[in-house]
Design a protein around this motif. Structure first.
Motif, PDB file in Angstrom:
ATOM      1  N   ILE A   1       0.855  -1.190   0.000  1.00 19.77           N
ATOM      2  CA  ILE A   1       0.000   0.000   0.000  1.00 19.77           C
ATOM      3  C   ILE A   1       0.892   1.240   0.000  1.00 19.77           C
ATOM      4  O   ILE A   1       1.853   1.317   0.768  1.00 19.77           O
ATOM      5  N   PRO A   2       0.613   2.232  -0.849  1.00 15.74           N
ATOM      6  CA  PRO A   2       1.446   3.442  -0.909  1.00 15.74           C
ATOM      7  C   PRO A   2       1.471   4.191   0.418  1.00 15.74           C
ATOM      8  O   PRO A   2       0.566   4.068   1.246  1.00 15.74           O
ATOM      9  N   ALA A   3       2.507   4.993   0.575  1.00 17.71           N
ATOM     10  CA  ALA A   3       2.656   5.776   1.798  1.00 17.71           C
ATOM     11  C   ALA A   3       1.654   6.928   1.826  1.00 17.71           C
ATOM     12  O   ALA A   3       1.292   7.498   0.796  1.00 17.71           O
ATOM     13  N   ALA A   4       1.216   7.264   3.003  1.00 15.13           N
ATOM     14  CA  ALA A   4       0.261   8.355   3.183  1.00 15.13           C
ATOM     15  C   ALA A   4       0.943   9.700   2.938  1.00 15.13           C
ATOM     16  O   ALA A   4       2.165   9.836   3.079  1.00 15.13           O
ATOM     17  N   ALA A   5       0.136  10.690   2.594  1.00 13.24           N
ATOM     18  CA  ALA A   5       0.654  12.052   2.456  1.00 13.24           C
ATOM     19  C   ALA A   5       1.163  12.525   3.808  1.00 13.24           C
ATOM     20  O   ALA A   5       0.597  12.170   4.853  1.00 13.24           O
ATOM     21  N   PRO A   6       2.243  13.316   3.822  1.00 11.75           N
ATOM     22  CA  PRO A   6       2.787  13.788   5.104  1.00 11.75           C
ATOM     23  C   PRO A   6       1.746  14.468   5.979  1.00 11.75           C
ATOM     24  O   PRO A   6       1.723  14.281   7.197  1.00 11.75           O
ATOM     25  N   ALA A   7       0.848  15.260   5.357  1.00 13.69           N
ATOM     26  CA  ALA A   7      -0.170  15.963   6.139  1.00 13.69           C
ATOM     27  C   ALA A   7      -1.127  14.980   6.797  1.00 13.69           C
ATOM     28  O   ALA A   7      -1.580  15.197   7.927  1.00 13.69           O
ATOM     29  N   ALA A   8      -1.452  13.889   6.091  1.00 15.82           N
ATOM     30  CA  ALA A   8      -2.355  12.883   6.653  1.00 15.82           C
ATOM     31  C   ALA A   8      -1.694  12.182   7.828  1.00 15.82           C
ATOM     32  O   ALA A   8      -2.331  11.918   8.861  1.00 15.82           O
TER      33      ALA A   8
ATOM     34  N   LYS B   1      -2.482  12.203  12.096  1.00 16.79           N
ATOM     35  CA  LYS B   1      -2.738  10.890  12.698  1.00 16.79           C
ATOM     36  C   LYS B   1      -4.062  10.312  12.188  1.00 16.79           C
ATOM     37  O   LYS B   1      -4.897   9.821  12.955  1.00 16.79           O
ATOM     38  N   ALA B   2      -4.227  10.401  10.865  1.00 14.97           N
ATOM     39  CA  ALA B   2      -5.449   9.911  10.241  1.00 14.97           C
ATOM     40  C   ALA B   2      -5.646   8.421  10.505  1.00 14.97           C
ATOM     41  O   ALA B   2      -4.692   7.640  10.447  1.00 14.97           O
ATOM     42  N   ASN B   3      -6.873   8.067  10.782  1.00 20.22           N
ATOM     43  CA  ASN B   3      -7.254   6.656  10.925  1.00 20.22           C
ATOM     44  C   ASN B   3      -8.661   6.502  10.369  1.00 20.22           C
ATOM     45  O   ASN B   3      -9.636   6.615  11.108  1.00 20.22           O
ATOM     46  N   GLU B   4      -8.766   6.248   9.087  1.00 19.54           N
ATOM     47  CA  GLU B   4     -10.075   6.159   8.448  1.00 19.54           C
ATOM     48  C   GLU B   4     -10.654   4.745   8.490  1.00 19.54           C
ATOM     49  O   GLU B   4     -11.593   4.428   7.761  1.00 19.54           O
ATOM     50  N   LEU B   5     -10.102   3.943   9.385  1.00 16.37           N
ATOM     51  CA  LEU B   5     -10.697   2.638   9.709  1.00 16.37           C
ATOM     52  C   LEU B   5     -11.212   2.633  11.147  1.00 16.37           C
ATOM     53  O   LEU B   5     -11.587   1.590  11.674  1.00 16.37           O
ATOM     54  N   GLY B   6     -11.234   3.814  11.768  1.00 12.17           N
ATOM     55  CA  GLY B   6     -11.682   3.925  13.150  1.00 12.17           C
ATOM     56  C   GLY B   6     -13.194   3.972  13.280  1.00 12.17           C
ATOM     57  O   GLY B   6     -13.939   4.012  12.297  1.00 12.17           O
ATOM     58  N   GLN B   7     -13.659   3.998  14.516  1.00  7.92           N
ATOM     59  CA  GLN B   7     -15.089   3.970  14.812  1.00  7.92           C
ATOM     60  C   GLN B   7     -15.736   5.352  14.621  1.00  7.92           C
ATOM     61  O   GLN B   7     -15.108   6.381  14.862  1.00  7.92           O
TER      62      GLN B   7
ATOM     63  N   VAL C   1      -8.007   6.554   1.544  1.00 13.18           N
ATOM     64  CA  VAL C   1      -8.380   5.975   2.840  1.00 13.18           C
ATOM     65  C   VAL C   1      -7.075   5.729   3.588  1.00 13.18           C
ATOM     66  O   VAL C   1      -6.326   4.804   3.278  1.00 13.18           O
ATOM     67  N   THR C   2      -6.794   6.585   4.567  1.00 18.25           N
ATOM     68  CA  THR C   2      -5.512   6.546   5.269  1.00 18.25           C
ATOM     69  C   THR C   2      -5.662   5.953   6.657  1.00 18.25           C
ATOM     70  O   THR C   2      -6.636   6.233   7.367  1.00 18.25           O
ATOM     71  N   PHE C   3      -4.665   5.151   7.069  1.00 11.96           N
ATOM     72  CA  PHE C   3      -4.697   4.504   8.384  1.00 11.96           C
ATOM     73  C   PHE C   3      -3.292   4.045   8.760  1.00 11.96           C
ATOM     74  O   PHE C   3      -2.405   3.929   7.894  1.00 11.96           O
ATOM     75  N   PRO C   4      -3.048   3.789  10.044  1.00 12.28           N
ATOM     76  CA  PRO C   4      -1.752   3.257  10.466  1.00 12.28           C
ATOM     77  C   PRO C   4      -1.518   1.858   9.888  1.00 12.28           C
ATOM     78  O   PRO C   4      -2.473   1.098   9.680  1.00 12.28           O
ATOM     79  N   LYS C   5      -0.281   1.500   9.634  1.00  9.53           N
ATOM     80  CA  LYS C   5       0.036   0.182   9.076  1.00  9.53           C
ATOM     81  C   LYS C   5      -0.504  -0.950   9.931  1.00  9.53           C
ATOM     82  O   LYS C   5      -0.886  -2.005   9.425  1.00  9.53           O
ATOM     83  N   THR C   6      -0.565  -0.720  11.217  1.00 10.49           N
ATOM     84  CA  THR C   6      -1.033  -1.779  12.117  1.00 10.49           C
ATOM     85  C   THR C   6      -2.504  -2.124  11.914  1.00 10.49           C
ATOM     86  O   THR C   6      -2.965  -3.171  12.368  1.00 10.49           O
TER      87      THR C   6
ATOM     88  N   ALA D   1      -7.251   0.088  -3.495  1.00  7.88           N
ATOM     89  CA  ALA D   1      -6.655   1.017  -4.460  1.00  7.88           C
ATOM     90  C   ALA D   1      -6.586   2.435  -3.924  1.00  7.88           C
ATOM     91  O   ALA D   1      -5.758   3.235  -4.369  1.00  7.88           O
ATOM     92  N   ARG D   2      -7.444   2.761  -2.969  1.00  6.63           N
ATOM     93  CA  ARG D   2      -7.451   4.097  -2.387  1.00  6.63           C
ATOM     94  C   ARG D   2      -6.662   4.156  -1.076  1.00  6.63           C
ATOM     95  O   ARG D   2      -6.519   5.233  -0.488  1.00  6.63           O
ATOM     96  N   ALA D   3      -6.181   3.038  -0.612  1.00  2.91           N
ATOM     97  CA  ALA D   3      -5.551   2.957   0.701  1.00  2.91           C
ATOM     98  C   ALA D   3      -4.173   3.626   0.732  1.00  2.91           C
ATOM     99  O   ALA D   3      -3.404   3.569  -0.231  1.00  2.91           O
ATOM    100  N   ARG D   4      -3.874   4.236   1.893  1.00  2.00           N
ATOM    101  CA  ARG D   4      -2.570   4.831   2.158  1.00  2.00           C
ATOM    102  C   ARG D   4      -2.233   4.530   3.625  1.00  2.00           C
ATOM    103  O   ARG D   4      -3.111   4.593   4.498  1.00  2.00           O
ATOM    104  N   THR D   5      -0.969   4.249   3.905  1.00  2.00           N
ATOM    105  CA  THR D   5      -0.569   3.924   5.283  1.00  2.00           C
ATOM    106  C   THR D   5       0.647   4.744   5.705  1.00  2.00           C
ATOM    107  O   THR D   5       1.359   5.320   4.910  1.00  2.00           O
TER     108      THR D   5
END
Length: 374
Positions: A75-82, A86-92, A353-358, A369-373
């Protein structure tokens, strides 16, 4: 009793105990406990499934990429601003459920005008940005980087939700007036909510009701279906389910000229066959369905998200009734404040869709295809 039967009984009991979900625990999603009285253009379940398989957007769907087109590499790296946000778009995401809004509460699900104002102000100060139920169910929303989406839903279309005065402005102390007031006082807090409608339509006659519904839509609010008479759909035949949901949809279309995108089950009660509620030909065809709920919803980009059974949280303080000390809005908002890594935080870009690698194992593969970590 034979030994094997005893062992089976113990296993079942243990499974039930382990299935109880406390705040923050990520266990398999079950149907949430129902409240006394619960409370949105749209694709059918079959259309959404076909779209997901083909990559073609269903009517009102999010147009997610097909599984066959999903990249398999890193998965490609997230944008520095994201990453900085501390973006987590898999959160609740808290989907808050309101019922009557009154000056002085009389019933267990009532909230006072002041309680609504205080809770919305808390959300605004806490970095939450309201989105509609339809936007959430379809995964189509744009929230600034570092902010958190929240869905405000109001069930039963009661007079305390909406009314216009003689000058055409929302009556003071109604939900709509309070939402707009909080938005004026807190720039960036979007003045929107979803109203799940029953046939009473805020206590208005047909003429004023039609004008009122159109006013709401023009002002950026959303209309949803909550059946004609608020019955328990679980014990009804297919024909009766279609009559209740379709009858309400017919009325909304007659008054506004547009269909709703989502449904909220009365009492959070699911029909014997869920497909009866999802669509009925051209009469109605939803994009998502909401429960009565007692917990925040998973992200629409998470593997565990189920658009046909979206969890909600009752708006209430930390009271003993219905275990609100753990499961109502005040307790959950406190929990997410203390555990920000479990909360949905936006990357500010609706195309990624940005989230931590974990958290990678929680991603719905159709969004890879939209994911970034980071």
């Amino acid at each position: 009793m034979p030994l094997l039967h005893k062992i089976a009984g113990v296993v079942i009991v243990c499974a039930v105990i382990l299935g109880l979900t406390l705040p923050g625990e990520r266990r398999a999603r079950e149907k949430a406990p129902t409240a006394e009285r619960a409370g949105n253009t749209s694709g059918t379940a079959d259309a959404a499934t076909a779209a997901k398989a083909s990559g073609t957007p269903a009517p009102g769907g999010s147009g997610t990429p097909s599984a066959s087109a999903t990249p398999t590499g890193p998965i490609p790296a997230a944008a520095p601003a994201a990453a900085a946000a501390k973006a987590n778009e898999l959160g609740q995401v808290p989907v808050l459920m309101y019922h009557r809004i009154v000056k002085k509460p009389e019933m267990s699900l009532d909230r006072s005008s002041k309680e609504l104002y205080d809770e919305l102000t808390r959300l605004a100060k806490g970095g939450y940005c309201p989105i509609t139920a339809g936007e959430f169910a379809g995964g189509r929303f744009n929230v600034p980087a570092g902010k958190h989406p929240v869905v405000l839903t109001f069930d039963d279309s009661t007079p305390g939700h909406f009314a216009l005065d003689a000058s055409g402005r929302p009556q003071p102390d109604t939900a709509v007036a309070i939402i707009q007031r909080v938005a004026q006082e807190n720039p960036g807090f979007r003045p929107t909510a979803t109203f799940f409608l029953n046939k009473e339509l805020f206590g208005l006659e047909d003429g004023p009701a039609g004008a009122g519904l159109k006013w709401l839509v023009q002002q950026g609010f959303e209309l949803g279906n909550h059946t004609m008479t608020h019955p328990d759909l679980a014990g009804m035949s297919e024909q009766k389910v279609h009559e209740e949901i379709g009858g309400m949809e017919d009325r909304i279309v007659q008054l506004t000229g547009a269909h709703t995108a989502t449904l909220a089950y009365p009492f959070g009660s699911v029909p014997r066959k869920e497909k009866w509620a999802r669509g009925d030909g051209a009469r109605y065809s939803f994009q998502g369905i909401f429960l009565a709920g007692w917990r925040p919803s998973p992200s629409p980009f998470a593997e565990e998200f189920d658009r046909w059974n979206i969890d909600r949280v009752r708006s209430e303080g930390k009271i003993k009734e219905n275990d609100c000390t753990k499961y109502c809005s005040t307790a959950w908002l406190e929990y997410l404040d203390k555990n920000p890594d479990e909360r949905y935080t936006s990357d500010g870009d609706p195309n990624t869709v940005t989230f931590p690698k974990t958290a990678e194992d929680r991603l719905d593969g159709t969004y890879r295809a939209r994911a970034r970590t980071y």
